[in-house]
Design a protein around this motif. Structure first.
Motif, short mmCIF file in Angstrom:
data_model
loop_
_atom_site.label_atom_id
_atom_site.label_comp_id
_atom_site.label_asym_id
_atom_site.label_seq_id
_atom_site.Cartn_x
_atom_site.Cartn_y
_atom_site.Cartn_z
N GLY A 191 47.55 9.87 -5.14
CA GLY A 191 48.27 9.87 -6.18
C GLY A 191 49.69 9.66 -6.00
N GLY A 192 50.44 9.00 -6.76
CA GLY A 192 51.90 8.72 -6.81
C GLY A 192 52.19 8.22 -5.49
N SER A 193 53.45 8.38 -5.04
CA SER A 193 54.20 7.73 -3.78
C SER A 193 55.12 8.60 -3.34
CB SER A 193 54.69 6.40 -4.31
OG SER A 193 55.90 6.61 -5.08
N VAL A 194 55.58 8.36 -2.08
CA VAL A 194 56.22 9.35 -0.96
C VAL A 194 57.63 8.64 -1.00
CG1 VAL A 194 56.55 10.61 0.96
CG2 VAL A 194 54.57 10.83 -0.28
N ALA A 195 58.56 9.50 -1.25
CA ALA A 195 60.01 8.79 -0.86
C ALA A 195 61.05 9.81 -0.29
CB ALA A 195 60.46 8.28 -2.12
N PHE A 196 61.84 9.05 0.33
CA PHE A 196 62.79 9.92 0.94
C PHE A 196 63.74 10.73 0.12
CE2 PHE A 196 67.52 9.84 2.08
CZ PHE A 196 67.50 10.37 3.32
N ASP A 197 64.14 11.82 0.23
CA ASP A 197 64.69 12.88 -0.65
C ASP A 197 66.03 13.48 0.05
OD1 ASP A 197 64.95 13.77 -3.31
OD2 ASP A 197 64.15 15.76 -2.64
N GLY A 198 66.47 12.80 1.24
CA GLY A 198 67.58 13.42 1.51
C GLY A 198 67.59 13.73 3.08
N SER A 199 68.81 13.81 3.70
CA SER A 199 68.72 14.37 5.15
C SER A 199 70.12 14.93 5.26
CB SER A 199 68.59 13.30 6.17
OG SER A 199 69.38 12.33 6.26
#
Length: 293
Positions: A191-199
Motif C-alpha cells: 500500500g502506498g509508496s516509499v520515498a527518500f525523506d532526508g539525510s
C-alpha cells in the motif's frame, strides 16, 4: 450439475453453510433448494469484497436446482491491505585487502521491498563507488569523507526493488581500496509508496559519534544510521533520535542500524564505542499515499 465460481477464481463461497473453494461442482437433485453465500475474505495481502452474483441474487440467497446444468458466479472487488514498513532481513560483508568489488547476498528478497545499503572504504577520495543488484544501479546519497579524505562512507538505496529471490548486491570501486565494508537491509510494505525523506552526515577526530540531526515528515518511517572509522572499534548502544535501534549489524571499522517510527521527529543517529576518528551518517524513508495501520 451446479458449478460455483468466483471472479477472481480460488475464493471461498458457502454452499448450505459449508465453505467451498471455487471452482466447485455440486451434483444435486432437480428441484432441490440450496443456500449460497458470497463472503468477504482476505488472501495474502489482498482483501476481497462481494460485488454481485451472476443471477442477480443477494449476497446470501436460495437457489432451486434447474433441469439443466447451471453456473453461479460471484464477482468480487479487491484492495491491497495496508502493511507498514517492516524489517525482513539484513546482511554484511567485508574485505580488508585492497580490491575493486565487494558483494553481499540476500535470499527470498521480495519485489517491491525497500533496500538500503551502507558502503564504507578507505583511500583517496578520487575513487568512486557504485552499488548494483545486477539489474540496475542503486541511488547514491552524498558521500561522507574524513581524515584528509582518506575515510569514506555512503548510503545507497532502492525504494522498490525490481529484483527478487536470491539477489547479490555488488559495490564496485573505480580503483582498488582497502578496509571495505557493505551492509544491506530489506524492509517490506504494501500500500502506498516509499520515498527518500532526508539525510545528514557528520565527521570528527574525537568525541562521541553522531550523524547530525535529521527532521522526518512521515507517520510510517524507517531511519538508518551508519558509522565508519579506522581502528576496528565496534559500536554498541546504537540509537536514532535518542531511541534504541530495532536492528544493528556490526563489524570492525563500520556498523549500520535501523529504527521504525510512527510520527515525525528531529534527531540524530548516535552510538557508543566509536574510535577517535569517525564518520556518522543518517538517512530516512517514509511510506506515503496510505495510512499506516
Amino acid at each position: 450439475n451446479l458449478t460455483f465460481a468466483s471472479i477472481p477464481s480460488g475464493l471461498t463461497l458457502n454452499l448450505d453453510g459449508i465453505p467451498r473453494t471455487t471452482p466447485y461442482v455440486n451434483d444435486s437433485l432437480i428441484g432441490f433448494t440450496h443456500t449460497i453465500e458470497a463472503v468477504d475474505q482476505t488472501l495474502a495481502a489482498t482483501a476481497y469484497s462481494f460485488s454481485a452474483w451472476s443471477d442477480g441474487g443477494a449476497r446470501s440467497h436460495d437457489i432451486t436446482v434447474p433441469a439443466a446444468s447451471q453456473t453461479y458466479t460471484a464477482s468480487y472487488s479487491s484492495s491491497v491491505l495496508q502493511q507498514p514498513l517492516g524489517f525482513v532481513r539484513s546482511q554484511g560483508a567485508f574485505g580488508d585487502a585492497s580490491g575493486t568489488t565487494l558483494s553481499v547476498q540476500l535470499t527470498n528478497v521480495k519485489a517491491g521491498s525497500l533496500l538500503v545499503a551502507f558502503v564504507k572504504w578507505e583511500g583517496t577520495a578520487s575513487s568512486t563507488v557504485t552499488l548494483s543488484d545486477g539489474t540496475s544501479p542503486f541511488t547514491a546519497d552524498l558521500v561522507n569523507s574524513a581524515a584528509n579524505n582518506d575515510l569514506h562512507g555512503r548510503f545507497f538505496y532502492r525504494p522498490a526493488s525490481t529484483a527478487s529471490g536470491t539477489v547479490t548486491y555488488t559495490a564496485t570501486w573505480s580503483a582498488a581500496r582497502p578496509y571495505r565494508r557493505i551492509f544491506i537491509y530489506e524492509y517490506s510494505y504494501s500500500g502506498g509508496s516509499v520515498a527518500f525523506d532526508g539525510s545528514n552526515r557528520a565527521k570528527a577526530t574525537s568525541g562521541s559519534l553522531t550523524s547530525g540531526n535529521i527532521t522526518t515528515t512521515g507517520s510510517d518511517e524507517v531511519v538508518f544510521g551508519a558509522y565508519g572509522e579506522y581502528s576496528s572499534s565496534t559500536t554498541t548502544g546504537e540509537r536514532i533520535g535518542g531511541v534504541l535501534a530495532d536492528q544493528a549489524v556490526r563489524s570492525g571499522f563500520a556498523s549500520m542500524w535501523s529504527k521504525r517510527f510512527t510520527a515525525p521527529f528531529t534527531g540524530a543517529a548516535t552510538a557508543t564505542g566509536n574510535s577517535s576518528t569517525w564518520i556518522g551518517n543518517v538517512i530516512a524513508f517514509k511510506r506515503s499515499g496510505a495510512t499506516a495501520p
